[in-house]
Scaffold this active site. Structure first.
Site, PDB file in Angstrom:
ATOM      1  N   LYS A 205       0.857  -1.190   0.000  1.00  0.00           N
ATOM      2  CA  LYS A 205       0.000   0.000   0.000  1.00  0.00           C
ATOM      3  C   LYS A 205       0.891   1.236   0.000  1.00  0.00           C
ATOM      4  O   LYS A 205       1.898   1.294   0.724  1.00  0.00           O
ATOM      5  CB  LYS A 205      -0.903  -0.016   1.224  1.00  0.00           C
ATOM      6  CG  LYS A 205      -1.885   1.142   1.326  1.00  0.00           C
ATOM      7  CD  LYS A 205      -2.791   0.948   2.534  1.00  0.00           C
ATOM      8  CE  LYS A 205      -3.777   2.113   2.702  1.00  0.00           C
ATOM      9  NZ  LYS A 205      -4.695   1.897   3.845  1.00  0.00           N
ATOM     10  N   SER A 277      -9.462   2.258   2.175  1.00  0.00           N
ATOM     11  CA  SER A 277      -8.241   2.852   1.633  1.00  0.00           C
ATOM     12  C   SER A 277      -7.189   1.821   1.230  1.00  0.00           C
ATOM     13  O   SER A 277      -6.251   2.158   0.512  1.00  0.00           O
ATOM     14  CB  SER A 277      -7.642   3.846   2.626  1.00  0.00           C
ATOM     15  OG  SER A 277      -7.092   3.193   3.743  1.00  0.00           O
ATOM     16  N   SER A 301     -10.248  -0.058   6.862  1.00  0.00           N
ATOM     17  CA  SER A 301      -9.555   0.071   5.584  1.00  0.00           C
ATOM     18  C   SER A 301      -9.010  -1.237   5.029  1.00  0.00           C
ATOM     19  O   SER A 301      -8.642  -1.303   3.858  1.00  0.00           O
ATOM     20  CB  SER A 301      -8.405   1.078   5.693  1.00  0.00           C
ATOM     21  OG  SER A 301      -8.915   2.382   5.791  1.00  0.00           O
TER      22      SER A 301
END
Length: 582
Positions: A205, A277, A301
């Site tokens: 990420k 996210s 997330s």
């Protein structure tokens, strides 16, 4: 001068200055008393805490939010924990650690005993290779049926082929990947094997820093940012021999799935978005673009995009994985964890990345037991009313003692306490960003800009009261936790907030599929995924993993492949242009 006279004098001076201020109010404000005067009063008040940089429209928005959200929560929290003086009850969960770390005794962390796979052969089709598990790919590399370089190129090609549909990649780390893959192959030729992640490609990420590559945080304000920081989790994976192939999409500043280059889509149904996210790691793993990926969670997330994209993931116990080099939302809530093909793979990854990060004050040696050695027949597992009963029945058939269960706690402000905690902490990390007005350029104006303006109006006292309430929630939930683990829906928002406040680890597993609503004419292979969560008490991730492994050993939902190549005759991709590689 007596105290009485002092007070009287102060009040007179106050009235004098108050009259003077009233006389200097601009004429346009006097014309519209009431609402306009409230706006003016708040703007005046903000001057005294050095926060007078908001325009009238933002101040009005803050006033509405304070009345509807902040003040009711202040009052409820005070009633819960501030009704008795002295601080003898309900202590804050904020803890100061006075240790400098140098005197900590080294702790030997036992590695897990991974299952030994036999008879693993290299498939003839690259698509079949792409959907193999980490453990299976590890056997192919160890037995030299495939090289790390070959495997790396397979996944780089898939990332580039499908990214125009999924919008899941921010940066390809191709040069680094080839270098790491060649090194993995060289070591193997010398007889050095680093373990099951040796030569295995993966994605991070893009809030996780890697030197010489952009770490954009998903935001156009930081899209050219290069940090000379080697994140602790990246360092752990590099030492395990893993090969980084891409920095994957994070929602802007780790909020939802909207980022500066677009919005990440769900591989099982590209008409909808991935949500959460950690959208890039979830979508990429689900679509077979990487064997595994590392995401993060503060409030949903990881588990929300995992549920949407139908992939297995572990949100570990807080503090299990170090966060040095990772953009922070909240020091007491942020967690890093893996998205994988299976719960077994999650066990492999968490084994590689767990441990004490010396530069992350909240990280620790959690001492996770080996999930591959848990005797599930000795466990009592609860199930909530919204649990997937297929999971309950299957575990029962494997002699797990399953019983009805309910989480009991009296606090009604769970969601508000989490928002207070996250928003105030986040604002402390992005104070300059807001003060300079950069929030006006944020990708989704109804997200961080609104939340962080409202955080300006949370007094320090009420932030601490929220942390005391958090402690009360933890105490009540701990006392009611009468099982070894429980099964329940992972998308229930109250439970998302509760789990993050309390620190539950949870494994998200796919349990089936259903038809999408309003399918296009001519039919489609798109599906909506059905998932559930297996929750355990903090520090007992191994129990959730063992139960998830047991379920997946008897089912194949986690082995299904999303239809990103077969969209149906009347079902074209909504994204027509192919993104250039970065």
């Amino acid at each position: 001068m007596s105290r009485r006279v002092q007070v009287h004098s102060y009040m007179n001076v106050s009235r004098y200055h108050h009259k003077k201020r009233k006389q200097t109010i601009p004429a346009e404000h006097i014309k519209h008393r009431g609402r306009v005067c409230e706006v003016y009063a708040l703007k005046e008040g903000l001057k005294y805490i050095d926060e007078d940089f908001f325009d009238d429209s933002k101040v009005k928005e803050m006033m509405r939010g304070a009345k509807e959200f902040n003040i009711p929560t202040f009052r409820e929290n005070r009633e819960l924990v501030a009704s008795e003086d002295g601080g003898l009850h309900n202590p804050s969960v904020l803890v100061f650690n006075s240790s400098w770390g140098s005197n900590e005794a080294p702790i030997k962390v036992e590695k897990f005993n991974y299952p030994s796979l036999s008879g693993v052969q290299r498939p003839t089709k690259e698509d079949d290779i792409a959907f193999m598990t980490v453990l299976e790919l590890g056997v192919l590399i160890r037995t030299k049926k495939i090289t790390s370089l070959e495997l790396t190129d397979i996944f780089l090609q898939r990332l580039k082929r499908y990214n125009h549909v999924l919008e899941a990649v921010i940066t390809y780390t191709e040069e680094l990947a080839h270098s790491q893959a060649k090194e993995a192959d060289r070591l193997l030729e010398q007889g050095i094997y680093l373990g099951p992640l040796h030569g295995i490609p993966y994605g991070l990420k893009d809030i996780i820093s890697v030197p010489n590559y952009k770490t954009t945080w998903g935001s156009k304000m930081f899209k050219d940012q290069v940090l000379d920081i080697e994140a602790w989790v990246y360092k752990r994976l590099k030492n395990a021999g893993a090969v980084l192939v891409a920095k994957l999409v994070t929602g802007s500043l780790a909020y939802d799935d909207i980022w500066f280059g677009g919005r990440t889509r769900n591989p099982w149904n590209i008409a909808e978005f991935s949500t959460g996210s950690s959208a890039g790691p979830a979508a990429s793993t689900s679509a077979g673009l990487v064997p595994f990926a590392i995401g993060s969670e503060t409030i949903g997330s990881m588990i929300l995009p995992a549920a949407r994209c139908g992939t297995t993931c572990l949100r570990p116990t807080f503090g299990t994985v170090g966060r040095t080099g990772v953009m922070s939302l909240s020091e007491s809530l942020d967690k890093l964890g893996p998205f994988c093909r299976s719960a077994e793979d999650c066990g492999v990854i968490i084994d590689a990345i767990q441990g004490k990060d010396p530069d992350d004050l909240s990280s620790r040696h959690v001492h996770l037991k080996d999930p591959f050695s848990v005797d599930i027949t000795k466990l009592t597992v609860g199930y909530l009313e919204d649990a997937e009963m297929d999971v309950v029945h299957l575990l029962s058939s494997k002699d797990v003692n399953v019983v009805p269960f309910k989480l009991n706690y009296t606090v009604k402000s769970v969601q508000e306490v989490l928002k207070f905690t996250m928003n105030v902490d986040m604002l402390a990390h992005f104070d300059k960003w807001q003060r300079l007005g950069y929030d006006d350029d944020y990708e989704a104006q109804d997200q961080w800009p609104v939340d962080l303006r409202l955080a300006r109006l949370i007094p320090a006292v009420d932030y601490i009261q929220a942390q005391r309430v958090r402690g009360k929630i933890i105490k009540e939930v701990r006392e009611s936790f009468t099982v070894d683990a429980f099964i329940g829906d992972v998308t229930d928002w109250e439970r998302v907030c509760l789990g993050n406040l309390v620190g539950f680890p949870v494994v998200v597993i796919p349990t089936g599929f259903k038809n999408i609503e309003d399918p296009p004419e001519g039919g489609t292979r798109r599906r909506s995924t059905i998932t559930t969560g297996i929750y355990a008490p903090p520090d007992h991730d191994h129990i959730a993993l063992a139960l998830a492994m047991a379920y997946q050993s008897a089912t194949d939902h986690h082995k299904q492949r999303p239809p990103i190549d077969d969209l149906g005759p009347n079902d074209p991709s909504p994204i027509t242009g192919k993104r250039k590689s970065r």
